[in-house]
Write a protein that holds these residues in place. Structure first.
Motif, mmCIF file in Angstrom:
data_model
loop_
_atom_site.group_PDB
_atom_site.id
_atom_site.type_symbol
_atom_site.label_atom_id
_atom_site.label_comp_id
_atom_site.label_asym_id
_atom_site.label_seq_id
_atom_site.Cartn_x
_atom_site.Cartn_y
_atom_site.Cartn_z
ATOM 1 N N GLY A 170 0.852 -1.183 0.000
ATOM 2 C CA GLY A 170 0.000 0.000 0.000
ATOM 3 C C GLY A 170 0.886 1.229 0.000
ATOM 4 N N SER A 171 0.336 2.376 -0.311
ATOM 5 C CA SER A 171 1.130 3.607 -0.380
ATOM 6 C C SER A 171 1.246 4.251 0.997
ATOM 7 N N PRO A 172 2.277 5.073 1.208
ATOM 8 C CA PRO A 172 2.358 5.838 2.463
ATOM 9 C C PRO A 172 1.107 6.683 2.710
ATOM 10 N N ALA A 234 -3.452 1.548 -8.803
ATOM 11 C CA ALA A 234 -4.422 1.851 -7.747
ATOM 12 C C ALA A 234 -3.742 1.889 -6.381
ATOM 13 N N ALA A 235 -2.823 0.957 -6.140
ATOM 14 C CA ALA A 235 -2.082 0.969 -4.876
ATOM 15 C C ALA A 235 -1.223 2.224 -4.767
ATOM 16 N N LEU A 236 -0.561 2.612 -5.861
ATOM 17 C CA LEU A 236 0.257 3.832 -5.857
ATOM 18 C C LEU A 236 -0.590 5.072 -5.587
ATOM 19 N N SER A 237 -1.845 5.026 -6.023
ATOM 20 C CA SER A 237 -2.745 6.175 -5.836
ATOM 21 C C SER A 237 -3.342 6.240 -4.432
ATOM 22 N N GLY A 238 -3.019 5.260 -3.599
ATOM 23 C CA GLY A 238 -3.536 5.266 -2.229
ATOM 24 C C GLY A 238 -4.938 4.738 -2.099
ATOM 25 N N CYS A 239 -5.389 3.944 -3.084
ATOM 26 C CA CYS A 239 -6.778 3.473 -3.088
ATOM 27 C C CYS A 239 -6.976 2.120 -2.422
ATOM 28 N N GLY A 240 -5.914 1.484 -1.946
ATOM 29 C CA GLY A 240 -6.088 0.199 -1.284
ATOM 30 C C GLY A 240 -4.809 -0.606 -1.244
ATOM 31 N N HIS A 252 9.077 0.162 -6.697
ATOM 32 C CA HIS A 252 8.267 1.181 -6.020
ATOM 33 C C HIS A 252 8.532 1.170 -4.519
ATOM 34 N N ILE A 253 8.751 0.007 -3.959
ATOM 35 C CA ILE A 253 9.070 -0.094 -2.530
ATOM 36 C C ILE A 253 10.426 0.546 -2.257
ATOM 37 N N ARG A 254 11.411 0.248 -3.082
ATOM 38 C CA ARG A 254 12.757 0.813 -2.889
ATOM 39 C C ARG A 254 12.757 2.330 -3.043
ATOM 40 N N ALA A 255 11.839 2.851 -3.867
ATOM 41 C CA ALA A 255 11.745 4.300 -4.064
ATOM 42 C C ALA A 255 10.859 4.975 -3.025
ATOM 43 N N GLY A 256 10.225 4.181 -2.147
ATOM 44 C CA GLY A 256 9.379 4.747 -1.105
ATOM 45 C C GLY A 256 7.963 5.050 -1.533
ATOM 46 N N LEU A 258 5.689 2.733 -2.327
ATOM 47 C CA LEU A 258 4.843 1.719 -1.717
ATOM 48 C C LEU A 258 5.533 1.160 -0.482
ATOM 49 N N VAL A 259 4.702 0.592 0.401
ATOM 50 C CA VAL A 259 5.188 -0.020 1.639
ATOM 51 C C VAL A 259 4.729 -1.470 1.652
ATOM 52 N N SER A 260 5.644 -2.379 1.981
ATOM 53 C CA SER A 260 5.305 -3.799 2.090
ATOM 54 C C SER A 260 4.904 -4.113 3.523
ATOM 55 N N VAL A 261 3.798 -4.851 3.681
ATOM 56 C CA VAL A 261 3.313 -5.211 5.020
ATOM 57 C C VAL A 261 3.074 -6.717 5.085
#
Length: 298
Positions: A170-172, A234-240, A252-256, A258-261
């Motif tokens: 998901g995004s920050p 959609a994940a990059l846009s903060g939608c889920g 995307h995770i390495r660039a910050g 997205l966040v892995s959970v």
């Protein structure tokens, strides 16, 4: 007359397999009216109806089904032998048809195949993006690509990638006002992005696992897509939250972005494999393509 029958039967086989004059015309590079003319002539010469046509569908009659099942494979054997003879030339030549999902074509197949294309001007590739579980023999593909556990036992399988890590991301911005999930119960409270399966029509259940126990999680949320790239966006846009493989979201995770959970809940997928029928003639063109895309890691 016999030669005309053979050419026209080849046309019939494409129409019968496609169950559509429109799709057959596209595949053969002919007009629908030309196909109709060929079929009328063939049926008149044979004195039997081969296709049952309605406004919505085309299907073989009993005679057509017999022709499809008994003559079709023999003509394919002839085509294979002709290909084998042609293959004795100096350089690999011919068409190799591949079916895979879009991100696999973009990220795995094409980067490896692009390097060989200029060297072999007589090699032709057709790559079709498809999320269905394609029957490559019935649809006349030379190569299919699936995860290793999805390849049927009667196929020759060649590994393309190591096992592929999976991630819930998901995004920050998404997590700015929501707690980070740590369990299935937590995940059920989140807006999860779904993937509609092309073959079954259902929504893909996330294949999670924890402490050696496999768990299928049914995502619920505002969004369902039928391909993976919109899920990433959609994940990059903060939608889920999205459940995807590392090759799609790692950068995307390495660039910050997205966040892995819940990483301890995400087992890897079996590696991608190219597969083809074991009975199929292995042409030099097919062998060249397989060698170019095979996994060469340790």
């Amino acid at each position: 007359m016999a030669r005309d029958n053979i050419n026209d039967i080849l046309v019939f086989l494409v129409i019968a397999r496609e169950r559509s004059f429109t799709r057959a015309a596209s595949k053969l590079g002919m007009t629908q009216s030309a196909l109709s003319h060929i079929m009328r002539g063939l049926e008149e010469r044979l004195g039997v109806r081969l296709l049952s046509r309605t406004t919505r569908s085309v299907s073989p009659t009993e005679a057509g089904e017999r022709l499809l099942q008994n003559v079709g494979p023999r003509l394919e054997e002839i085509e294979a032998e002709i290909a084998a003879i042609s293959d004795l030339g100096d350089k690999p030549a011919g068409l190799v048809r591949i079916t895979a999902v879009d991100n696999v074509i973009d990220n795995v197949l094409w980067p490896r195949l692009a390097t060989i294309m200029p060297q072999y001007p007589d090699l032709h590739l057709e790559m079709s993006s498809d999320y269905r579980m394609v029957d490559i023999a019935a649809e006349r593909y030379d190569i299919g690509v699936r995860f290793g556990d999805q390849v049927e036992k009667d196929m020759v399988a060649v590994r393309l990638t190591p096992d592929m890590p999976t991630m819930i991301v998901g995004s920050p911005a998404y997590f700015a006002h929501r707690p980070v999930p740590a369990s299935i119960q937590d995940l059920m409270k989140h807006n999860c992005i779904g993937l509609r399966l092309a073959t079954s029509g259902g929504v893909y259940a996330w294949e999670l696992g924890h402490e050696g126990r496999a768990i299928e999680f049914r995502p619920r949320g505002q969004l369902i897509f039928n391909t993976v790239y919109p899920m990433v966006n959609a994940a990059l846009s903060g939608c889920g939250l999205a459940f995807l493989t590392e090759d799609l979201v790692g950068h995307h995770i390495r660039a910050g972005r997205l966040v892995s959970v819940m990483s301890d809940w995400c087992p890897p997928f079996p590696g991608l494999h190219a597969y083809y029928p074991s009975r199929r003639h292995s042409s030099r063109a097919l062998a060249l393509v397989i060698d170019a895309i095979r996994y060469k890691g340790q």
